[in-house]
Scaffold this motif. Structure first.
Motif, PDB file in Angstrom:
ATOM      1  N   TRP A   1     -36.482  82.276 132.151  1.00 37.64           N
ATOM      2  CA  TRP A   1     -34.859  82.068 131.930  1.00 37.64           C
ATOM      3  C   TRP A   1     -35.122  83.513 131.854  1.00 37.64           C
ATOM      4  CZ3 TRP A   1     -34.772  84.770 127.321  1.00 37.64           C
ATOM      5  CH2 TRP A   1     -35.636  84.100 126.503  1.00 37.64           C
ATOM      6  N   SER A   2     -34.092  84.308 132.003  1.00 39.67           N
ATOM      7  CA  SER A   2     -33.888  85.367 131.455  1.00 39.67           C
ATOM      8  C   SER A   2     -32.365  85.847 131.110  1.00 39.67           C
ATOM      9  CB  SER A   2     -34.299  86.559 132.404  1.00 39.67           C
ATOM     10  OG  SER A   2     -33.351  86.184 134.182  1.00 39.67           O
TER      11      SER A   2
ATOM     12  N   LEU B   1     -25.662  87.966 132.142  1.00 36.55           N
ATOM     13  CA  LEU B   1     -25.647  86.810 133.482  1.00 36.55           C
ATOM     14  C   LEU B   1     -27.162  85.984 132.801  1.00 36.55           C
ATOM     15  CD1 LEU B   1     -25.327  85.395 136.042  1.00 36.55           C
ATOM     16  CD2 LEU B   1     -27.001  87.065 137.184  1.00 36.55           C
ATOM     17  N   PHE B   2     -27.372  84.849 132.644  1.00 37.55           N
ATOM     18  CA  PHE B   2     -28.215  84.196 132.182  1.00 37.55           C
ATOM     19  C   PHE B   2     -28.746  83.082 133.513  1.00 37.55           C
ATOM     20  CE2 PHE B   2     -31.080  81.628 129.927  1.00 37.55           C
ATOM     21  CZ  PHE B   2     -31.616  81.681 128.749  1.00 37.55           C
ATOM     22  N   ARG B   3     -30.098  83.846 133.668  1.00 32.88           N
ATOM     23  CA  ARG B   3     -30.351  83.198 135.147  1.00 32.88           C
ATOM     24  C   ARG B   3     -31.749  81.935 134.753  1.00 32.88           C
ATOM     25  NH1 ARG B   3     -30.227  87.915 136.358  1.00 32.88           N
ATOM     26  NH2 ARG B   3     -29.265  88.347 139.078  1.00 32.88           N
ATOM     27  N   PHE B   4     -31.836  81.530 135.493  1.00 31.22           N
ATOM     28  CA  PHE B   4     -32.348  79.118 135.339  1.00 31.22           C
ATOM     29  C   PHE B   4     -33.199  79.770 135.973  1.00 31.22           C
ATOM     30  CE2 PHE B   4     -28.598  78.613 132.920  1.00 31.22           C
ATOM     31  CZ  PHE B   4     -29.854  78.539 131.423  1.00 31.22           C
ATOM     32  N   TYR B   5     -34.690  79.948 136.874  1.00 31.54           N
ATOM     33  CA  TYR B   5     -35.423  79.875 137.669  1.00 31.54           C
ATOM     34  C   TYR B   5     -36.201  78.687 138.066  1.00 31.54           C
ATOM     35  CZ  TYR B   5     -34.637  84.017 140.470  1.00 31.54           C
ATOM     36  OH  TYR B   5     -34.014  84.997 141.090  1.00 31.54           O
ATOM     37  N   ALA B   6     -36.402  77.679 138.974  1.00 31.11           N
ATOM     38  CA  ALA B   6     -37.087  76.329 138.937  1.00 31.11           C
ATOM     39  C   ALA B   6     -36.205  75.884 137.724  1.00 31.11           C
ATOM     40  CB  ALA B   6     -38.148  76.296 138.780  1.00 31.11           C
ATOM     41  N   PRO B   7     -34.825  75.589 137.597  1.00 36.76           N
ATOM     42  CA  PRO B   7     -33.695  74.781 137.196  1.00 36.76           C
ATOM     43  C   PRO B   7     -34.125  73.789 136.789  1.00 36.76           C
ATOM     44  CG  PRO B   7     -33.206  75.262 138.649  1.00 36.76           C
ATOM     45  CD  PRO B   7     -34.035  75.815 139.134  1.00 36.76           C
ATOM     46  N   GLU B   8     -34.155  72.843 135.351  1.00 33.84           N
ATOM     47  CA  GLU B   8     -34.626  71.552 135.339  1.00 33.84           C
ATOM     48  C   GLU B   8     -33.577  71.059 134.548  1.00 33.84           C
ATOM     49  OE1 GLU B   8     -39.361  71.739 135.247  1.00 33.84           O
ATOM     50  OE2 GLU B   8     -38.190  71.638 132.884  1.00 33.84           O
ATOM     51  N   LYS B   9     -34.154  69.574 135.341  1.00 34.45           N
ATOM     52  CA  LYS B   9     -32.590  68.358 134.574  1.00 34.45           C
ATOM     53  C   LYS B   9     -31.936  68.294 133.790  1.00 34.45           C
ATOM     54  CE  LYS B   9     -31.852  63.297 134.970  1.00 34.45           C
ATOM     55  NZ  LYS B   9     -31.905  63.144 133.726  1.00 34.45           N
ATOM     56  N   PRO B  10     -32.562  68.792 133.065  1.00 33.05           N
ATOM     57  CA  PRO B  10     -31.553  68.962 130.948  1.00 33.05           C
ATOM     58  C   PRO B  10     -30.366  69.890 131.449  1.00 33.05           C
ATOM     59  CG  PRO B  10     -34.082  68.399 130.592  1.00 33.05           C
ATOM     60  CD  PRO B  10     -33.842  68.772 132.104  1.00 33.05           C
TER      61      PRO B  10
ATOM     62  N   PRO C   1     -31.965  78.199 122.638  1.00 27.04           N
ATOM     63  CA  PRO C   1     -32.827  77.011 122.084  1.00 27.04           C
ATOM     64  C   PRO C   1     -34.553  76.740 123.328  1.00 27.04           C
ATOM     65  CG  PRO C   1     -30.845  76.335 122.599  1.00 27.04           C
ATOM     66  CD  PRO C   1     -31.298  77.931 123.891  1.00 27.04           C
ATOM     67  N   ALA C   2     -34.996  76.226 121.923  1.00 28.50           N
ATOM     68  CA  ALA C   2     -36.880  75.969 122.857  1.00 28.50           C
ATOM     69  C   ALA C   2     -36.517  74.568 124.637  1.00 28.50           C
ATOM     70  CB  ALA C   2     -37.303  74.921 121.163  1.00 28.50           C
ATOM     71  N   ASN C   3     -37.186  75.353 124.218  1.00 31.99           N
ATOM     72  CA  ASN C   3     -37.558  74.646 125.433  1.00 31.99           C
ATOM     73  C   ASN C   3     -36.353  74.191 127.184  1.00 31.99           C
ATOM     74  OD1 ASN C   3     -39.808  72.719 124.487  1.00 31.99           O
ATOM     75  ND2 ASN C   3     -37.729  71.280 123.035  1.00 31.99           N
ATOM     76  N   ALA C   4     -36.428  75.478 127.071  1.00 29.23           N
ATOM     77  CA  ALA C   4     -35.710  75.295 128.159  1.00 29.23           C
ATOM     78  C   ALA C   4     -36.016  75.076 129.340  1.00 29.23           C
ATOM     79  CB  ALA C   4     -35.432  77.216 128.300  1.00 29.23           C
ATOM     80  N   PRO C   5     -34.635  74.219 130.100  1.00 31.48           N
ATOM     81  CA  PRO C   5     -35.448  73.343 131.433  1.00 31.48           C
ATOM     82  C   PRO C   5     -35.677  74.441 132.717  1.00 31.48           C
ATOM     83  CG  PRO C   5     -32.962  73.762 131.227  1.00 31.48           C
ATOM     84  CD  PRO C   5     -33.557  75.141 129.756  1.00 31.48           C
ATOM     85  N   VAL C   6     -36.803  75.299 132.417  1.00 33.26           N
ATOM     86  CA  VAL C   6     -37.308  76.338 133.864  1.00 33.26           C
ATOM     87  C   VAL C   6     -38.642  75.497 133.822  1.00 33.26           C
ATOM     88  CG1 VAL C   6     -35.357  77.607 133.431  1.00 33.26           C
ATOM     89  CG2 VAL C   6     -37.222  78.067 132.400  1.00 33.26           C
ATOM     90  N   GLY C   7     -38.813  75.947 135.312  1.00 37.89           N
ATOM     91  CA  GLY C   7     -39.574  75.639 135.944  1.00 37.89           C
ATOM     92  C   GLY C   7     -40.552  76.694 135.950  1.00 37.89           C
ATOM     93  N   GLN C   8     -40.089  77.652 136.174  1.00 37.47           N
ATOM     94  CA  GLN C   8     -40.779  78.932 136.122  1.00 37.47           C
ATOM     95  C   GLN C   8     -40.085  80.324 134.933  1.00 37.47           C
ATOM     96  OE1 GLN C   8     -39.497  80.716 139.739  1.00 37.47           O
ATOM     97  NE2 GLN C   8     -40.993  80.147 141.123  1.00 37.47           N
TER      98      GLN C   8
END
Length: 466
Positions: free
Chosen positions: A376-377, A440-449, A367-374
């Motif tokens: 996703w992969s 494996l789905f990675r979130f780098y600098a993950p955010e609140k949502p 989805p759009a607006n993935a909750p990451v500051g850096q």
């Protein structure tokens, strides 16, 4: 006395009748049972040792750093590595005294790092999400029982083992060759040297392994016990693990003595390694508790393991060796603050609960607006080895992939399958027909949502090949 003698005679007679197996058979069964448990218990330490041995074979060693000078290829056969970051592994040993690991400040680059002992318990995280908070810092790794005063200006890390390593991920600004080269240069600003030479530190030795087959996948055979023996010989016993001393002695692993089992015992150990593998595979099928209700994605480690990695299994009534053993069959590194610098979701099944099949075609809509500051992969691994699929050229797509196609609403469709769908090549991750795979789905600098679960990663859907 007569009654006592009769009771002893009766007990002796009963015992003789109740044992249907010979002493030799009972001994063999005991060795096998204990060897199975040794595999499960010893997994994180053997996992570490296998990586260290690969570093040594590549011409590196302790108190040196191996690195990948480009984004990894399939030749990086570690467990579920990140193909979208520049990897550096700093192996250290404190038998000769404390060791300093210098992390550069986050200007011109960013490191997401984790510093672990031999058992892959987190000593500390490094970089913007770690103790230095992006300002850079000198982490001082102390040997077991170190009692001297710690000099000013260091971040002291007290370890229960002499050995250990730091996994440093230098994050490129994008997947372009230029940005990757900058991330390599930035990562190599890290330094590793003895505290005794801190006034005039020697140059850190870096060994490039980009073209080396660096294979630390778990061997479920006699080699596992050889690796476990190296750990026992080199490292002190942790108080919590002293119950394993006699267990390992009964299979031939004893501190201060050579590990030289006869051929019969070797065969038993080989069978035990295979039995442990089968049990761990069974556990793997139900390893990932749904992160969002009704979905297949789950955190790739149980909560007790995540907590134990961070606090050295400090809770007196919890020691999840089974789940810990399982975790280190498909991954490595312990993280002090999971969710600060990175977060992970993993799946082995599609939306309908069927195993992911390398011969089929699938779609994942991010989805759009993935909750990451850096960034996703999404990364594909062989579900048998938990490493990159051998001889493939691509393993992931990320929000940093230069040619990634985005839908009009900001979402991204990622495709998995043995062949790319027409017009979808830039968003395609190849799989291998005839084998299973995991994602494996990675979130780098993950955010609140992500954590309040207002943003949900949908399941992977099987679709018709196009």
């Amino acid at each position: 006395m007569r009654n006592l003698a009769m009771a002893v005679l009766l007990l002796s007679s009963t015992a003789t009748v109740s044992f249907a197996r010979s002493p030799e058979e009972l001994t063999s069964l005991t060795v096998e049972r204990r060897a199975v448990e040794a595999v499960i218990w010893g997994m994180p330490a053997v996992n570490y040792d296998l990586m260290l041995q690969e570093a040594v074979d590549a011409g590196s060693g302790v108190n040196q750093i191996v690195y990948w000078s480009r984004l990894p290829t399939w030749k990086n056969q570690t467990l579920t590595p990140n193909p979208d970051s520049v990897y550096l592994m700093a192996f250290f040993n404190t038998k000769a005294g404390p060791v300093v690991l210098e992390i550069p400040p986050a200007n011109g680059g960013s490191i997401t790092g984790n510093i672990d002992d031999v058992w892959q318990q987190a000593l500390e995280d490094a970089g913007p999400s770690g103790a230095d908070k992006g300002r850079g810092g000198k982490y001082l790794i102390l040997p077991p029982g170190y009692a001297e005063k710690v000099p000013d200006g260091y971040i002291p890390l007290r370890s229960d083992t002499y050995g250990g390593y730091a996994l440093l991920r230098s994050t490129p600004a994008s997947g372009s060759g230029e940005d990757v080269a900058k991330a390599v240069e930035y990562g190599k600003r890290a330094k590793l040297y003895p505290l005794s030479q801190a006034d005039n530190p020697p140059a850190t030795k870096y060994v490039d392994v980009i073209d080396t087959v660096f294979d630390s996948t778990i061997p479920y055979d006699f080699r596992f016990f050889e690796a476990l023996n190296r750990i026992v010989q080199e490292e002190p016993w942790l108080e919590r693990d002293r119950a394993m001393i006699d267990q390992l002695k009964s299979i031939g692993i004893e501190k201060g003595k050579p590990f030289a089992p006869d051929e019969k015992t070797k065969a038993i150990l080989e069978d035990a390694a295979k039995e442990a593998h089968a049990w761990l595979q069974f556990k793997y099928e139900t390893a990932f508790d749904p992160y969002n209700e009704g979905h297949q994605w789950g955190v790739p480690a149980k909560p007790e393991v995540v907590e134990g990695q961070a606090n050295a299994y400090a809770k007196p009534d919890i020691y999840p060796t089974d789940d810990r053993g399982l975790t280190y069959t498909y991954g490595f590194i312990g993280i002090k603050r999971l969710g600060a610098g990175q977060f992970y979701l993993m799946t082995i099944k599609d939306k309908d609960g069927q195993h992911l099949d390398g011969g089929q075609t699938y779609r994942l809509t991010v989805p759009a607006n993935a909750p990451v500051g850096q960034y996703w992969s999404a990364t594909v691994y062989d579900s048998t080895t938990h490493a990159f699929i051998r001889d493939e050229e691509r393993f992931s797509r990320s929000s940093q992939s230069p040619d990634l196609q985005t839908n009009a609403d900001g979402s991204v469709d990622i495709f998995f399958g043995p062949k790319a769908s027409a017009g979808k090549e830039s968003n395609w991750i190849p799989t291998s027909a005839g084998g299973g795979f995991e994602v494996l789905f990675r979130f780098y600098a993950p955010e609140k949502p992500l954590f309040d679960k207002t943003w949900v990663l949908p399941d992977i859907e099987r679709i018709a090949a196009q």
